[in-house]
Design a protein around this motif. Structure first.
Motif, PDB file in Angstrom:
ATOM      1  N   ILE A 197       4.914  -2.851   5.788  1.00 40.95           N
ATOM      2  CA  ILE A 197       6.183  -3.374   5.244  1.00 40.95           C
ATOM      3  C   ILE A 197       6.447  -4.752   5.843  1.00 40.95           C
ATOM      4  CG2 ILE A 197       8.648  -2.955   4.933  1.00 40.95           C
ATOM      5  CD1 ILE A 197       8.221  -0.101   5.862  1.00 40.95           C
ATOM      6  N   MET A 198       6.140  -4.888   7.113  1.00 37.52           N
ATOM      7  CA  MET A 198       6.377  -6.169   7.784  1.00 37.52           C
ATOM      8  C   MET A 198       5.223  -7.130   7.464  1.00 37.52           C
ATOM      9  SD  MET A 198       9.317  -5.855   9.013  1.00 37.52           S
ATOM     10  CE  MET A 198      10.454  -4.492   9.186  1.00 37.52           C
TER      11      MET A 198
ATOM     12  N   VAL B 131       5.871   4.552   1.109  1.00 38.99           N
ATOM     13  CA  VAL B 131       6.623   5.777   1.402  1.00 38.99           C
ATOM     14  C   VAL B 131       7.603   5.587   2.559  1.00 38.99           C
ATOM     15  CG1 VAL B 131       4.807   7.274   0.491  1.00 38.99           C
ATOM     16  CG2 VAL B 131       4.949   6.921   2.945  1.00 38.99           C
ATOM     17  N   ARG B 132       7.331   4.630   3.426  1.00 42.46           N
ATOM     18  CA  ARG B 132       8.271   4.379   4.531  1.00 42.46           C
ATOM     19  C   ARG B 132       9.430   3.510   4.069  1.00 42.46           C
ATOM     20  NH1 ARG B 132       5.551   3.844  10.285  1.00 42.46           N
ATOM     21  NH2 ARG B 132       7.757   3.965  10.752  1.00 42.46           N
ATOM     22  N   TYR B 133       9.286   2.964   2.881  1.00 46.32           N
ATOM     23  CA  TYR B 133      10.242   1.993   2.385  1.00 46.32           C
ATOM     24  C   TYR B 133      11.120   2.583   1.282  1.00 46.32           C
ATOM     25  CZ  TYR B 133      11.567  -2.616   0.560  1.00 46.32           C
ATOM     26  OH  TYR B 133      12.254  -3.719   0.140  1.00 46.32           O
ATOM     27  N   ASN B 134      11.111   3.900   1.190  1.00 43.75           N
ATOM     28  CA  ASN B 134      11.933   4.574   0.188  1.00 43.75           C
ATOM     29  C   ASN B 134      11.556   4.223  -1.244  1.00 43.75           C
ATOM     30  OD1 ASN B 134      13.772   6.422  -0.578  1.00 43.75           O
ATOM     31  ND2 ASN B 134      15.563   5.130  -0.320  1.00 43.75           N
ATOM     32  N   ARG B 135      10.319   3.861  -1.461  1.00 43.38           N
ATOM     33  CA  ARG B 135       9.851   3.637  -2.839  1.00 43.38           C
ATOM     34  C   ARG B 135       8.615   4.480  -3.012  1.00 43.38           C
ATOM     35  NH1 ARG B 135      11.920  -1.643  -4.279  1.00 43.38           N
ATOM     36  NH2 ARG B 135      13.969  -1.447  -3.395  1.00 43.38           N
TER      37      ARG B 135
ATOM     38  N   ILE C  66      13.263  -6.941   7.243  1.00 41.04           N
ATOM     39  CA  ILE C  66      12.012  -7.488   6.692  1.00 41.04           C
ATOM     40  C   ILE C  66      12.161  -9.010   6.525  1.00 41.04           C
ATOM     41  CG2 ILE C  66      10.337  -7.323   4.811  1.00 41.04           C
ATOM     42  CD1 ILE C  66      11.518  -4.578   4.122  1.00 41.04           C
ATOM     43  N   ARG C  67      13.350  -9.390   6.057  1.00 42.06           N
ATOM     44  CA  ARG C  67      13.615 -10.826   5.872  1.00 42.06           C
ATOM     45  C   ARG C  67      13.497 -11.554   7.209  1.00 42.06           C
ATOM     46  NH1 ARG C  67      18.281 -14.191   5.930  1.00 42.06           N
ATOM     47  NH2 ARG C  67      18.143 -15.820   4.333  1.00 42.06           N
ATOM     48  N   GLU C  68      14.090 -10.931   8.228  1.00 41.13           N
ATOM     49  CA  GLU C  68      14.050 -11.501   9.582  1.00 41.13           C
ATOM     50  C   GLU C  68      12.601 -11.676  10.039  1.00 41.13           C
ATOM     51  OE1 GLU C  68      16.300 -13.166  12.277  1.00 41.13           O
ATOM     52  OE2 GLU C  68      17.085 -12.285  10.435  1.00 41.13           O
ATOM     53  N   ASN C  69      11.808 -10.653   9.766  1.00 39.62           N
ATOM     54  CA  ASN C  69      10.393 -10.663  10.149  1.00 39.62           C
ATOM     55  C   ASN C  69       9.653 -11.809   9.442  1.00 39.62           C
ATOM     56  OD1 ASN C  69       7.562  -9.599   8.976  1.00 39.62           O
ATOM     57  ND2 ASN C  69       7.805  -8.908  11.100  1.00 39.62           N
TER      58      ASN C  69
ATOM     59  N   ALA D  64       0.838  -1.213   0.000  1.00 43.65           N
ATOM     60  CA  ALA D  64       0.000   0.000   0.000  1.00 43.65           C
ATOM     61  C   ALA D  64       0.870   1.258   0.000  1.00 43.65           C
ATOM     62  CB  ALA D  64      -0.897  -0.013   1.232  1.00 43.65           C
ATOM     63  N   ASP D  65       0.280   2.374  -0.414  1.00 49.74           N
ATOM     64  CA  ASP D  65       1.018   3.652  -0.512  1.00 49.74           C
ATOM     65  C   ASP D  65       1.700   4.033   0.809  1.00 49.74           C
ATOM     66  OD1 ASP D  65       0.182   3.861  -3.071  1.00 49.74           O
ATOM     67  OD2 ASP D  65      -1.243   5.485  -2.749  1.00 49.74           O
ATOM     68  N   GLU D  66       0.967   3.946   1.926  1.00 47.12           N
ATOM     69  CA  GLU D  66       1.521   4.374   3.223  1.00 47.12           C
ATOM     70  C   GLU D  66       2.780   3.578   3.558  1.00 47.12           C
ATOM     71  OE1 GLU D  66      -1.825   3.613   2.261  1.00 47.12           O
ATOM     72  OE2 GLU D  66      -2.117   2.543   4.131  1.00 47.12           O
ATOM     73  N   ALA D  67       2.778   2.298   3.173  1.00 50.65           N
ATOM     74  CA  ALA D  67       3.940   1.464   3.460  1.00 50.65           C
ATOM     75  C   ALA D  67       5.061   1.748   2.463  1.00 50.65           C
ATOM     76  CB  ALA D  67       3.541  -0.005   3.415  1.00 50.65           C
TER      77      ALA D  67
END
Ligand code: SPV
Ligand code: MG
Length: 431
Positions: free
Chosen positions: A73-74, A41-45, A101-104, A36-39
């Motif tokens: 993101i998670m 923007v937190r992910y530098n994309r 994220i991978r860890e999650n 989603a958009d909100e996620a």
């Protein structure tokens, strides 16, 4: 039938994505999450197309059995709900902030016995070109300019860092941290009059002229994509302000903040220790109106900064000005304070929000720096600006280095405190 899940956060599908989807097909039913958009923007994309369009491009591959929205993101929520047998991802997330994220994902899969499949990440000239083009698109004026308004809608609070050069711009652009399993980064950049002047060894009295400020903006723009808020001081003469607004808008700056002072401007952090004159409400409203009329787009924001609390005038006066400036067309209000405690800022926000729910509020917590972003967002603040901390941290470090070299007649003693040159070089993109 077994289920395999993957999440995409992309505006273009290239051969790397198709490779993942084709690989996924071998394992069972392919479910693709679209971030989603909100996620995003937190992910530098930062998305350049809408969520619906991103869903459509995945569907158009014909390789997904189901497409859904991933809101975070998670992966906690999505994996708890779907419990796919497999999650598939490129192996490029093993290092750097994305490894969180991978860890999650691994932790979530472990809970029910799911498996992670990693495919070698496709990175050839063609994919690099697509990546570069995406980045370039974000740097273009028409995309960069509107991004601040988009962020205000998407983020609980827009986190803004002061920049005054290409290098500080790169720090604002690229710094990503992993904190308690979440990724975080700055959303926007502030070109401060104080720090831009300081970098040039000049006082913050509107001495550094607009041509020079534009040069700084251009240096920053050349190497970044994030939106820029310019500290426009008093905005100068109305007759000049209208031209400057047009120039800034054309360049792709997202907002200018002008303060309601007149005469020789001094930095607000001096407060009443120096002589500072506030403009009349009438004059300042006329400046806002003229600026708004000069604009060619609905993207650019003119934000009115209120100096009443700095000048120790009553709260009512600050509020009267805020409502008048909004009526004159201001796209946002910046309220400033030099008190150590945030009480008067919070009081202003509460009283302003009682009557106005939507006009963005901007704050600069240099003095009242104990308040958190979460507390500010709760009070109705939309943009927080860290207005001078980069400059104030760099200056003592550089001064200490200079002193040590002078004392020791060589640079060996300071070397352990210096960033290795290869790390500086890594920060800078090669074309
Ligand atoms: C600046 O950064 O130049 C500002 C904010 O105008 S302040 O210094 O707090 O006045
Ligand atoms: Mg300033």
């Amino acid at each position: 039938m077994r289920k395999i899940y993957t999440c995409f956060c992309t505006d273009v599908i290239h051969e790397g994505h198709l490779n993942i989807l084709n690989e996924a097909k071998k394992y069972g039913q392919v479910i693709v999450g679209v971030l989603a958009d909100e996620a995003m923007v937190r992910y530098n994309r930062f998305p350049t197309i809408s969520l619906d369009e991103r869903i459509d491009i995945i569907k158009a591959t014909g390789l997904a059995d189901k497409v859904m929205i991933q809101h975070d993101i998670m992966y906690d929520a999505v994996l708890t709900e779907l419990k796919p047998d497999y999650v598939i991802h490129g192996d490029n997330w093993q290092n750097g902030p994305e490894s969180a994220i991978r860890e999650n994902v691994l932790n979530n899969l472990k809970k029910y016995g799911g498996q992670l499949i990693e495919v070698p990440y496709t990175y050839n000239d063609k994919v690099k070109k697509i990546d570069d083009r995406m980045k370039e698109k974000l740097a273009m004026p028409e995309f960069r300019r509107k991004r601040l308004r988009q962020l205000i809608k998407l983020c609980p609070i827009v986190k803004t860092l002061e920049v005054h050069s290409g290098l500080t711009g790169l720090i604002a652009e690229k710094t990503i941290v992993e904190n308690n399993g979440e990724l975080d980064q700055f959303d926007a950049m502030w070109i401060s009059s104080l720090c831009d002047s300081t970098a040039k060894g000049k006082p913050d009295i509107e001495l550094v002229d607009m041509s020079s400020r534009i040069r700084t903006i251009d240096d920053v723009m050349d190497v970044t994509t994030k939106p820029i808020i310019l500290d426009g001081d008093t905005g100068g003469l109305v007759e000049h302000f209208v031209y400057n607004v047009r120039t800034l808008e054309r360049m792709g700056v997202s907002a200018v903040i002008i303060e309601d002072k007149t005469g020789l401007k001094k930095n607000s952090l001096f407060g009443t220790e120096v002589e500072q004159t506030q403009d009349t409400i009438e004059n300042f409203c006329a400046k806002i109106k003229a600026g708004k009329q000069a604009l060619r787009t609905d993207d650019f924001m003119i934000i009115a900064r209120i100096e009443s609390l700095i000048l120790e005038k009553p709260m009512d006066e600050a509020l009267e000005r805020a409502f008048a400036y909004v009526k004159a067309g201001a796209d946002g209000i910046m309220i400033h304070s030099r008190k150590k405690q945030p009480d008067e800022i919070l009081e202003f926000c509460r009283l302003f929000r009682e009557k106005n729910k939507s006009t963005p509020i901007v704050v600069v917590p240099t003095s009242f720096n104990s308040i958190t972003e979460e507390e500010l967002a709760k009070a109705g603040v939309n943009i927080v600006i860290y207005a001078n901390q980069l400059t104030r941290s760099a200056f003592p470090a550089m001064q200490e280095t200079a002193v040590e070299i002078l004392k020791n007649h060589r640079a060996l003693e300071v070397d352990s405190k210096l960033m290795p040159f290869k790390d500086i070089i890594r920060l800078i993109d090669e074309l």
